[in-house]
Structures are given as structure tokens and as C-alpha cells.
Scaffold this active site. Sequence first.
Site, mmCIF file in Angstrom:
data_model
loop_
_atom_site.group_PDB
_atom_site.id
_atom_site.type_symbol
_atom_site.label_atom_id
_atom_site.label_comp_id
_atom_site.label_asym_id
_atom_site.label_seq_id
_atom_site.Cartn_x
_atom_site.Cartn_y
_atom_site.Cartn_z
ATOM 1 N N ASP A 1 33.612 -21.076 -39.861
ATOM 2 C CA ASP A 1 32.964 -20.040 -39.057
ATOM 3 C C ASP A 1 33.321 -20.270 -37.598
ATOM 4 O O ASP A 1 33.088 -21.350 -37.052
ATOM 5 C CB ASP A 1 31.440 -20.108 -39.210
ATOM 6 C CG ASP A 1 30.999 -19.539 -40.548
ATOM 7 O OD1 ASP A 1 31.858 -19.033 -41.291
ATOM 8 O OD2 ASP A 1 29.794 -19.599 -40.850
ATOM 9 N N ASP B 1 29.747 -8.634 -50.141
ATOM 10 C CA ASP B 1 28.528 -9.429 -50.236
ATOM 11 C C ASP B 1 27.647 -8.786 -51.304
ATOM 12 O O ASP B 1 27.218 -7.641 -51.154
ATOM 13 C CB ASP B 1 27.791 -9.454 -48.891
ATOM 14 C CG ASP B 1 28.571 -10.238 -47.842
ATOM 15 O OD1 ASP B 1 29.480 -11.002 -48.230
ATOM 16 O OD2 ASP B 1 28.282 -10.082 -46.641
#
Lengths: 252, 211
Positions: free
Chosen positions: A11, A130
Site C-alpha cells: 500500500d 471487492d
Amino acid sequence: MLKKRIIPCLDVKNGRVVKGINFVNLVDAGNPVEQAKIYSDGGADEICFLDITASNENRDILLDTVQKTAEQCFVPLTVGGGVRSIQDIRNLLMAGADKVSINTAAIKNPDLIKEAALQFGSQCIVVAIDAKHVASNKWGVFTHGGRESAELDVLEFALLAENNGAGEILLTSMDKDGTKSGYDLQLTKSMTNSLKIPVVASGGVGTLEHIKDGIVKGGASAVLAASIFHFGEFSISQVKEYLNSENVPVRI
Amino acid sequence: MIISIFDYGSGNIKSVSKAVESAANSLQKNVSVQVIHDPKKIKEADKIILPGQGSFKQCAKHLRGIPGVVDELNDFVLNKKKNIFGICVGMQLFADFGEEDGGSKGLGWIQGEVKKIKITNLELKLPHMGWNEIVLKEINPLFQNLSEDKHFYFVHSYEFIAQDQINVAASTFYQDEITVAVFKDNIFGTQFHPEKSQKNGIQILENFISW
């Protein structure tokens, strides 16, 4: 034989790794280039950057990071996060990304996948989904970190993405993400059974066995993991040695 | 030595040039790696790399859209017999024809056609994406000093079907045997991406520099 891929995910925020390797011997623990290099030298089959920078102004920093990483890591680099347009995709590819992962923008406008695949080729277009369990054997597409429902069925949307030219699906279970209880195998299997393109399983991995299950039981072509690598619980080579001993084909 | 990467608007040129630079460094050779867009610069190069990403049709269209490029490439490869290395669709373009998206003509340097990989086993996905091991067909200077496990990174749905097996330099298995490298005199090409294949990939680029 084609090998199953192990993909560490970093990330990145404002050009710095916010969830990354927790190794003490790093000179600069927040440097994404340095971390990507450790992973690629350690046997990662691909590297994934997820840009979690909120604002647009910082896109240039991301491009610079991608460029520096691509100069040093001779393995494929996938970049995702905040990709909204053909121009965003072009900029990332020009900076040295090999694949670009599209999430919300692909849900809002599935034609973006089609356009991107036509312009740049399916090989570099990853659609990130997702997913959240909504009913027995049913999963819904969610956005905004799992908070908002897109009112779409995961499988239907994935098939649409495949039809529109996506080269790969990055499938994250929002129910499992962060739980370290293993990938959502039912979800993964239902996708890999129906899709012709490769599926990358993501969300929930906590043990070596989870990784094996994602591949063997879930049918995933690749597995993405973040925290098990970052916090030094397992190295890439440990994962690969384990999988190899379990007769899962990996590149050693 | 000048190694020129011909950029005709096909994707990720930067990783290719960085990988060639890395190969030149490890050989400690003085190599000038240039990314060129102008066909006139082709004749200044000692060696050419022809990359290519996306569809055969788009790549062929982009390449042929540049006036004079096909003549310059033909002169470089067929008359001057200088070395060229095609990567992925860059290699596919060496064929006579590619069937993707309704079909288009290639450069015709190595007889053959580029066709969709045949898959009947539903567990195998397309694109053929990831690391696969290659099998070498004959002794070839481009494949020297590779490590024992010959993994390379692939991402493609079409394969080069060479008319003459002698032009097949390497293959891999994805349901059936598929051609992953072609070789003919001064012409070499790989379906896999050396610039994304870690040490083995850099080794092939070193071999290309030394070839």
C-alpha cells in the site's frame, strides 16, 4: 507447466509505503522501490502497488515511484488505486507499470474496460472486484472499502468484465480481508469455475495452508498477500518451498 | 555499440531499455541504448529490439502507420543481415500473418502464422499468464548460460505457428506444446518478456548484446 504466482502487495500513500515490510534492516522502511526490490530479489512473481493516496495532486508522485521501481525490478508490476480514465492508465503504463488495476471506475463505467483493452491490450487490464457475501452462494460487488454496495452480482460483473476484455480479475473478499482466517474459497471457486481469464485471490490469508487452499481448493491462478509478508511472518521463499512440498507448481 | 529499441507506440518501452542497460552493465560493455521513433535512425543501429504489446492487429497497424519503417526494417534485417530481437507481439510480427481481430499481415521474415492458443481443458485460463519453463530446441547463442530452471514470464493468448520447425528455438507446454522463441539467421524473437523475467531474462539480453 505454468506456475502459480505469489504476489506481495504494497500500500503506497504519497509515494511512501504505509503498510509494508516491517524489517529492521531496511535503510528507509517507507521506500517502495527498496521494498519492491527485496520482494523481486526474494522470488516474488509479480509486485502489486496499491495507491491509497486520496487526492489527485499526488498522482505524479505515484508515477515517479512506479518509474523508479520499474527501473530496478525486472518482474511484472501491477498498479492500482484511483485509476479513473484511459489517460490514467496510459500514464501508469508509460511510467513502467505492466498491468493496471481498475476498480470503482470499471463498476461505474464497464465500457472503460473495453476501451482500455482495445487501446492497450487485455494483458495489462486487471479488474479489481471487492466482494461481500450477501446471500447463500451469492456475493455482491462493493466499493469504498466495502462500505457501499454497487448493487451488482459479483459473478455477473466478472463475466461482463471478461467479455469487455479484462485480462485478469483481482478478487478480494471484504468479509475475509484482515481476518487472517483464509481466502473465501467458495467465492473464489465460483469465480474460477465460471471465468476463462485468470483469477487472483486476495483477502484473508494468515497461514501457508491458506495460500495452498486458495490455489488448490479455490482454483486461483495467483494469490495476493500483504500482511503475512510485510510483518516478516513468512518470506516469499518460505511460501514457495511450502507450496512446492505440497505439490503446488511454483517458480523456485 | 548502439542498440536501438524501435518505439512505434506499443506500451512499456522503458522496462525494455532499463533491462538492456542492466545487461550491458553486467557485461561491462559500452553500449548505447537508444529508444528511437524515426525510421531513418534504424540504419544507425548495430542491433534492433522490436517490442510489442497488445493485439497483433493494433501493433501491425501502428508499425505500418509510420512511413518508411517497413523498408528500413527490411533493409536492416534482410539486406544488411544485422541482428534483430522481437519481444512478444514484436516477435509475432515476424510472421506472415496474424489472425487476431480479423487478421493482418506481418513482416513475413519467418514463415508462419500467429493463431489463438487452443485450450480445451477448462482449468487452463487464457491469457497464458505467468511463469512457465521453456524447452530449448537446439544450441543457440541466445540461450547460453541460463540457469537450470528456465522460467520466463509470459502474457499472451496467441502463438507463433512456424511453417518450418527449424525456426522454432524454444517451446513450452500449455495444454499442448507451443512455440515461444523463433530463430532464423540474424532474426530472433521470444514470446516471453526477458525484461520481466529476472536473471534469466537479463541473461538473454546479455547474450543478444554479445551475439
